[in-house]
Every structure is written in C-alpha cells, then in structure tokens.
Design a protein around this motif. Sequence first.
Motif, mmCIF file in Angstrom:
data_model
loop_
_atom_site.group_PDB
_atom_site.id
_atom_site.type_symbol
_atom_site.label_atom_id
_atom_site.label_comp_id
_atom_site.label_asym_id
_atom_site.label_seq_id
_atom_site.Cartn_x
_atom_site.Cartn_y
_atom_site.Cartn_z
ATOM 1 N N GLU A 141 -15.971 2.458 15.150
ATOM 2 C CA GLU A 141 -15.201 2.048 13.863
ATOM 3 C C GLU A 141 -15.755 2.798 12.747
ATOM 4 O OE1 GLU A 141 -12.926 -0.119 13.968
ATOM 5 O OE2 GLU A 141 -13.183 -0.782 15.966
ATOM 6 N N ILE B 198 -13.080 4.111 10.046
ATOM 7 C CA ILE B 198 -12.247 3.229 9.093
ATOM 8 C C ILE B 198 -13.181 2.772 8.143
ATOM 9 C CG2 ILE B 198 -12.766 1.002 10.464
ATOM 10 C CD1 ILE B 198 -9.239 2.109 9.208
ATOM 11 N N LEU C 205 -12.466 2.888 4.328
ATOM 12 C CA LEU C 205 -12.570 1.672 3.464
ATOM 13 C C LEU C 205 -13.485 2.047 2.133
ATOM 14 C CD1 LEU C 205 -12.397 -1.281 5.691
ATOM 15 C CD2 LEU C 205 -11.061 -0.954 3.713
ATOM 16 N N THR D 205 -4.889 4.354 -0.079
ATOM 17 C CA THR D 205 -5.696 4.635 0.823
ATOM 18 C C THR D 205 -5.775 3.409 1.819
ATOM 19 O OG1 THR D 205 -7.435 5.673 -0.693
ATOM 20 C CG2 THR D 205 -8.126 5.027 1.663
ATOM 21 N N LEU D 206 -5.718 2.130 1.344
ATOM 22 C CA LEU D 206 -5.448 0.937 2.316
ATOM 23 C C LEU D 206 -4.307 1.193 2.974
ATOM 24 C CD1 LEU D 206 -6.864 -1.932 0.063
ATOM 25 C CD2 LEU D 206 -8.107 -0.815 1.773
ATOM 26 N N SER D 207 -3.114 1.655 2.365
ATOM 27 C CA SER D 207 -1.939 1.465 2.970
ATOM 28 C C SER D 207 -1.808 2.493 4.111
ATOM 29 C CB SER D 207 -0.795 1.855 1.882
ATOM 30 O OG SER D 207 0.412 2.250 2.475
ATOM 31 N N ILE E 205 -4.393 3.483 6.001
ATOM 32 C CA ILE E 205 -5.240 3.535 7.026
ATOM 33 C C ILE E 205 -4.658 2.183 7.961
ATOM 34 C CG2 ILE E 205 -7.050 4.636 6.381
ATOM 35 C CD1 ILE E 205 -8.592 2.249 5.506
ATOM 36 N N GLY E 206 -3.560 1.597 7.352
ATOM 37 C CA GLY E 206 -2.633 0.479 7.793
ATOM 38 C C GLY E 206 -3.356 -1.066 7.551
ATOM 39 N N ILE E 207 -4.519 -0.969 6.660
ATOM 40 C CA ILE E 207 -5.158 -2.290 6.362
ATOM 41 C C ILE E 207 -3.945 -3.314 5.924
ATOM 42 C CG2 ILE E 207 -6.812 -3.510 5.329
ATOM 43 C CD1 ILE E 207 -8.219 -2.082 6.885
ATOM 44 N N LEU E 208 -3.318 -2.658 4.817
ATOM 45 C CA LEU E 208 -2.288 -3.401 4.140
ATOM 46 C C LEU E 208 -1.230 -4.144 5.044
ATOM 47 C CD1 LEU E 208 -1.709 -2.028 0.568
ATOM 48 C CD2 LEU E 208 -3.127 -3.882 1.415
ATOM 49 N N GLY F 186 -1.348 -4.640 8.188
ATOM 50 C CA GLY F 186 -1.965 -5.511 9.436
ATOM 51 C C GLY F 186 -2.207 -4.807 10.602
ATOM 52 N N THR G 248 -4.313 -1.913 11.689
ATOM 53 C CA THR G 248 -5.266 -1.202 11.383
ATOM 54 C C THR G 248 -5.240 0.401 12.254
ATOM 55 O OG1 THR G 248 -6.901 -2.681 10.963
ATOM 56 C CG2 THR G 248 -7.714 -0.382 10.883
#
Lengths: 323, 161
Positions: free
Chosen positions: B6, B9, B13, B73-75, B77-80, B82, B84
């Motif tokens: 991990e 990621i 982050l 960045t969050l978008s 890596i797919g965090i936003l 849902g 990842t």
Amino acid sequence: MSNTKYTYAVARIRALEVSLFSDAVIGQLLACRTAEEGLRFVMEKGWGDVSGGVDMDAVLKREEEKTWEVIRDVAPDMSVFDVVSYPKLYHNLKAAVKEVCTEKRTPGIFYDDCDIPGSEMLRIIENREFSKLPGNMGRVAEEALETLLHTRDGQLCDIMIDKAALDAICEAGRRSGEPIIENYADTTVAIADIKIAVRSHKTGKSGDFMRSAMAECRSVNVEQLIRAALAGEEEIARYLEGTSYAGGADALRESPSAFERWCDNRMTETLKTQKYDTFSVGPLLGYLIARENEIKTVRIILTGKQNGFPDDAVRERIREMYV
Amino acid sequence: MNIAGELGIVYALLGAAVAVLFAGCGSAIGVGIAGQAASGVVTEDPSKFAKVLIIQLLPGTQGLYGLLVGFITLSKIGILGGGTADVSVSTGLLILAACLPIGIVGLLSGIAQGRTAAAAIGIVAKKPEQFGKAMLFPAMVETYAILALLVSFLAVNGIQV
C-alpha cells in the motif's frame, strides 16, 4: 515571521500619522495673529478635550497624555520606551527629593503620565522606600537625598540625578535590543553631554564638574569634549566637526537656540526613515518623538505670540516636522 | 493489510497532504499577518475596512491552490470516487514530488505575501487614493505561487496511474 509583533501597532500608527502636523500646517499656525487664534486653530484640528476649555497648558498637556495613551495601547512591550520615559521619571525623582528636603509642596511640578507618578514618587522618597524604584534609581535617590540633606547643595543633587538619568537612558537603549532605540538613546545622551559642555564653558565650570555631569556614550568621547569645553566654544564646535554631530557645529556657532533646534531636527531626520518600516518598533518611536516635537513647536509658537515675539525669532526656533 | 503493497497510495496521499497543509499554513500565516495590520488601521479609521479587507485576503489564494492540487491528486488516485486505484510505489513517489512545488512555494509565498500585504495596508492607511498601487505589491508575490500551481497541476495530471 518572528518579528511581526509590531504589525498591528505600526498599522495603527500609520493611520495616526495622517493627523500629524505638516510644515504647511505649522505655517498656517504661524500666520495666526494672536495666541488665542492659534490655540483655536489647533483645537479645530482636534487638540485638547471638549471639556478641557481653552487653556493653552491644559490643551498641550492633554496632547502629551493622548500620545502616551496611544503608545501604551498599541505597544506590546513598554520597556523599549524607557529611553523616552526616563527623563520624566527622573524629573519626578528630582522634584520629590527637593520637596522632601525643603518640606514644601508646590503644585504642578510632577509628571503624572509616567511609570511612577508624582504623588507615588513623593511617598516613596518620604518613606525612604528606595527599593521600590527601578534599577539603579533607588541607590541614586538615596544618595541624592542624603547629599541634599547634608549639603543643601541643590545643584549637586540635580547633577547626580541628571547623570543617573543619562546612564539609565543609555542602559535602557542597550537593553532594548532594538537598533533604532539604541541609536536614539545614544544620540540623546550625546546631545545632553554637548549641551552640558556648552553651558559649563559659559558658566566657567571645571573639568571635574563636567566629568561628574556627563555620561559615557558611543558617539561622543567625554574626555575630549571636556578638553574642548575648557578651551572654548569654538573648540567644542571644532570637536563636533570630527563626530557624527558635525552639522551641529555651525548651529552652535550661530546661537544656543539654533543648536537646540538642530538637535531636535537631527533626531527627526534619523527617525524619518522609520516611516517606511512595517515590522519594527521604529515607527512607534518615530511617532512618539514626532508628537513631542509637534507639541514643543506649537508651544513655542503660542508662547511667542503671547509674549509678542517677532515672527522671525519664533521661526528660528521651529522644528522640522516628521511628516 | 500489506503495508509495503500500500506504500504507493500512502505516498500519493502524503503528496495531497503536503499540498494542502503547507500551502494552507502559508495562507493562514499570511492572512494573519495582514489581518493584524488591517485591524490596526480599522481601529483608527473604520471607513477603510473594505480596502484593507481586500488586501488582507490576497495571501489567502495559496491555500486554495493547495486545495486544488490536493483535490486533483485525490481524484487521480480514486479516493474521491470510492474505488482506490492501484498505485505503485514509484507512481506514489512521483505524485508526492509533483505536489511539492505548490506545498513549499505556497508556504513561503503565503508568508511573504502576508508581510507585503501588511506593508501595503500601511499605504492605504496614509494614502487611500493609492489603493490600486498598494494592491500591486502583494499581487507580485502571487506570480510565484501561480507558477508553482501550474507545475504541480501539470505534473499531477501527467502522471499515469
């Protein structure tokens, strides 16, 4: 980031600098025909208090109080202003020592807008509570009181306290850690030494007398100044030419009042650069000195008009304005 | 949970955090310094409130730039969204490096702009008619925050996840 503690204070002072008198305003005041007209003119500019009436001394005293109220309100650390407040504090000490020795009470001889107001100073000296006085002041107060009680020599007492005041100013300048305050303190002491030299020469005082009255400072060599004073006024002027007070030599040759004016103007000139600083104590000191100069100038003009002095004689004594 | 697996990621982050934290701190300090000066002026002359408020807000933009890069960045890596994304360690480090310009420049330029804004507020205090010129001095500092934003934005966008 660490030196931003004066940001609020400096911005507030910037806003207040707008109301300082410019040379043009002083010109308008000079053009007033009588002292009463002049006093009304400054009161229209916001001087004095609505309830204070139209008494010149009351108006000027109120302005001095207002200045210190502002500084006390904005300054994060009042100890850096010791260099400016010490003369008043030591004046109170001098007056209290004399009042106690003579056992007479004269109204209005004390300053109340300083750390130890007159009534408190009088109580301290009466009760001999010298430890309540700051720094070396307690020791000086005790010595001055004993000297005056035993010798009844008021001048000796004055010299002791005045020299202690100059030493305290110099020390407070060094302690402040602010270059502008240190510079101000050094200049104040140097100018006081020069004035002592000039007056001592005029009254024929000895070298030892001058040595006991002058305080050491960076920009003037006391021993050289004493030698010059013993040799004559021209020698004092010649000595000054070799120091950072060269401009004062010509003023000294002109007249004592021209020299006094030059001293104040030099201080204003030094402090004018502080108008462009945003994060130091400099603008606060600049404002304080500018206000004191302004009040002094208004006093000179109004008193000159009260006593019917010609405009030229008054103009010679007018100080340069800060703004 | 395999921490080593991990790490990618985590680095990514960390990049988003650097952008938002440092730039945000720069803005907070800058706006704080300018705010002290603004308060000083308004204490004596409340009529200048609007002018000094505008100048005080100038160092606030770095925080927004950091937030923008953080969002991208969050978008990325797919965090936003849902889900990842699978981010390798090297890609995570690349994203962290891409976030550094706005983080570091945002912090330093925010403080510098705050100090310049405080000085500019001094101009408004004495010469309110010079408001336009007073605005220009702190605005100059903004240039470098925008350059850093540009580089961080392009770099984060250019990294293939």
